[in-house]
Design an enzyme around this catalytic site. Structure first.
Site, PDB file in Angstrom:
ATOM      1  N   GLU A 173       0.821  -1.223   0.000  1.00  0.00           N
ATOM      2  CA  GLU A 173       0.000   0.000   0.000  1.00  0.00           C
ATOM      3  C   GLU A 173       0.843   1.257   0.000  1.00  0.00           C
ATOM      4  O   GLU A 173       2.025   1.245   0.286  1.00  0.00           O
ATOM      5  CB  GLU A 173      -0.910   0.023   1.224  1.00  0.00           C
ATOM      6  CG  GLU A 173      -0.255  -0.389   2.519  1.00  0.00           C
ATOM      7  CD  GLU A 173       1.001   0.328   2.888  1.00  0.00           C
ATOM      8  OE1 GLU A 173       0.949   1.588   2.944  1.00  0.00           O
ATOM      9  OE2 GLU A 173       2.030  -0.318   3.132  1.00  0.00           O
ATOM     10  N   GLU A 315       4.499  -0.387   0.523  1.00  0.00           N
ATOM     11  CA  GLU A 315       4.349  -0.530  -0.937  1.00  0.00           C
ATOM     12  C   GLU A 315       4.208  -1.990  -1.361  1.00  0.00           C
ATOM     13  O   GLU A 315       3.890  -2.269  -2.519  1.00  0.00           O
ATOM     14  CB  GLU A 315       5.540   0.066  -1.714  1.00  0.00           C
ATOM     15  CG  GLU A 315       5.751   1.534  -1.541  1.00  0.00           C
ATOM     16  CD  GLU A 315       6.961   2.046  -2.337  1.00  0.00           C
ATOM     17  OE1 GLU A 315       7.581   1.274  -3.079  1.00  0.00           O
ATOM     18  OE2 GLU A 315       7.272   3.244  -2.208  1.00  0.00           O
TER      19      GLU A 315
END
Lengths: 355, 355
Positions: A173, A315
């Site tokens: 994310e 991420e």
């Protein structure tokens, strides 16, 4: 019956019969001391159980990076300004971020999911935008109950699509402010105190950390959340990207698609998924132990992560490295010679012969 | 001046000026929170210092698997019979062992070094055979002082050749009985007790473990070794493959060639190298934390290993996985976009702005 309820009803209740034994038997037939590949062997057992096959594979790999903006950034809980979420989405689409490099390196197809970024839409993302960022949860719920359900079901749908094309997926994310959201979720679902749950995120100093902890304490006091009503918790504290990841995790389990969870934020999504389906841990991998304070507490709820490298980037970077490791493990499981093939003496078939 | 002395004199005494700072500056310019790639960032700093460049690389990768037989196997210290060493060498040459699979997977060229296997020579190995196995060190020295030096210098020579062709190398081994040898070396160089140093190797049961510990205790009593005379320790307890690995580690350091050490046995080779050159730890990586009892004690002498997966196979398997990880780290360092390139706001350039 809602998509969510249907999904929860579909997740296999028990591991498939005989798969684990057959996989362990194959491992024990390969030219190495028994069990000597440690967690790589266990990981393949889990992978096989999730995929319901004695020939598990990670050949077709994907990473889903869920992005969303957070109203709580108004409270100054992050080192970076909220606009960085949007800037990083552009960086993802152009291929310049850490997750892009790792996914190229490990031949993992990358999907950037716009779960709730603000401003004009981006080319090159999967547009699943619920709204242009959440509301500030210090003053009210981050999102409506309807938005919470929509985000979760959007994640379920994405997992269904992924299951048709991929053998394994990672979830990661981007969302400035989302470590505060994840900390709140950790507190509600595990009983952790704000102190235990609050970390430096992208790099807060001591004053910033103390402030973030105060904001979290006040927000928790404002929403008298019942952990038994997970949709209420999502509505109160989640980000759209976190809710969508939670849905993805549940949907993947229903579709026998292994998911590698990245770090602290995706761990919060795991906690939401677990609140809906308590036995979800058997259907996922934890990619790595994050340096973010609070992740240790979160990991008590699942099993041990594969890597521990002091990373705290998010991420999906830890998940991508773990997918690389699992892919190595699959190649060992599939390609090593057996004792019989290599004509190597297998003392292990007898009892220990040491005198 | 012997090759060994010359090598020790050639190893760079201090890290090259300015390399670490320049590498950290590059890491801090990339689109991620500072330090958020944790040990991957530190690893690239070390790699750059060893290679003496701000553009470190792992593009050309090699694994050296050192093989030798051990006279101590006469004492029944191993689960497998000594002939398995020879059988596994054949497996390596045919490409069926775990290390072959991992090296193929990570594009690492594999060299099988016959340091002291018995019987007819093998095609497809590097023939550096010192003798057909060591002698039983319960009754006398494992090898002569001359053989010890020859093995070490042979390793130095191999490292010199490797440095011309490769950017990074791993070292691993095969030798039934060599965990007993490694345990003895650990005791002499660290003061560990036989109890602390003895593990199950390929899978001894409790009785086998107790017996191995007794053999070790008796052998240590027989040889009153002086840790300050490392060649005497090698002569008393080492295997040819362990001595040759120690030489390889020293030779690699002299040639600015990074070496990834695998597990417990190659760790004993590291201890020998360290006895000759106390600051050797700065020139190597530790691949993984082995499940072999005694490895934890050994690792206290260096720095933290990259992986911790409960593996205990040897062959270089942990080193191969770690080389994969370092290669991922290099790609991040080289390919990520900078804040400027990606037009991402870099709050880190200012002080923390959290209120």
């Amino acid at each position: 019956m809602s998509t969510l309820e249907q999904t929860l009803a579909t997740i296999p209740r028990t591991p498939p019969q005989g798969i684990a034994d057959a996989v362990r038997e194959r491992w024990d037939s390969l030219t190495k001391p028994r069990g000597s590949l440690g967690r790589l062997e266990e990981s393949i057992v889990r992978l096989a159980e999730i995929q319901n096959t004695t020939k598990p594979t990670t050949e077709r790999r994907a990473m889903y990076v869920f992005c969303g903006e957070h109203g709580i950034t108004e409270e100054g809980v992050s080192l970076y300004p909220s606009v960085v979420t949007r800037e990083m989405v552009k960086n993802f689409v152009r291929g310049g971020a850490a997750i892009n490099v790792l996914c190229r390196h490990h031949a993992i197809q990358t999907f950037v999911v716009d779960a709730g970024v603000s401003g004009p839409k981006f080319e090159g993302t999967l547009d699943r935008r619920i709204a242009e960022g959440t509301r500030n949860f210090l003053h009210g719920p981050a999102m409506s109950r309807g938005q919470a359900l929509a985000a979760i079901e959007s994640g379920i749908e994405l997992a269904g699509e992924a299951a048709e094309r991929f053998d394994i997926t990672g979830v990661g994310e981007m969302g400035i402010g989302n470590s505060t959201s994840a900390s709140a979720i950790l507190c509600v679902f595990t009983g952790a105190t704000p102190d235990e749950a609050t970390g430096r995120g992208a790099g807060l100093d001591d004053a910033g950390l103390a402030h973030k902890c105060n904001v979290l304490t006040a927000a928790l006091a404002k929403h008298a959340c019942d952990a038994a009503d997970p949709l209420a918790v999502v509505s109160a504290f989640a980000g759209f990207e976190i809710a969508m990841m939670a849905g993805f995790i549940l949907g993947a389990a229903a579709h026998k698609l292994p998911v590698v969870i990245d770090g602290f934020i995706s761990g919060a999504a795991f906690l939401i998924a677990r609140a809906f389906y308590p036995a979800i841990a058997a259907h996922v991998f934890f990619g790595h132990r994050s340096a973010e304070h609070g992740h240790a507490r979160l990991l008590e709820t699942g099993h041990a992560p594969l890597l521990d490298l002091g990373m705290r980037l998010g991420e999906g970077t830890g998940a991508a490295l773990a997918i690389g490791l699992l892919t190595s493990a699959v190649s060992l499981y599939r390609e090593m010679a057996t004792f019989a093939e290599a004509a190597v003496s297998d003392t292990n078939q007898k009892e220990s012969t040491s005198k």
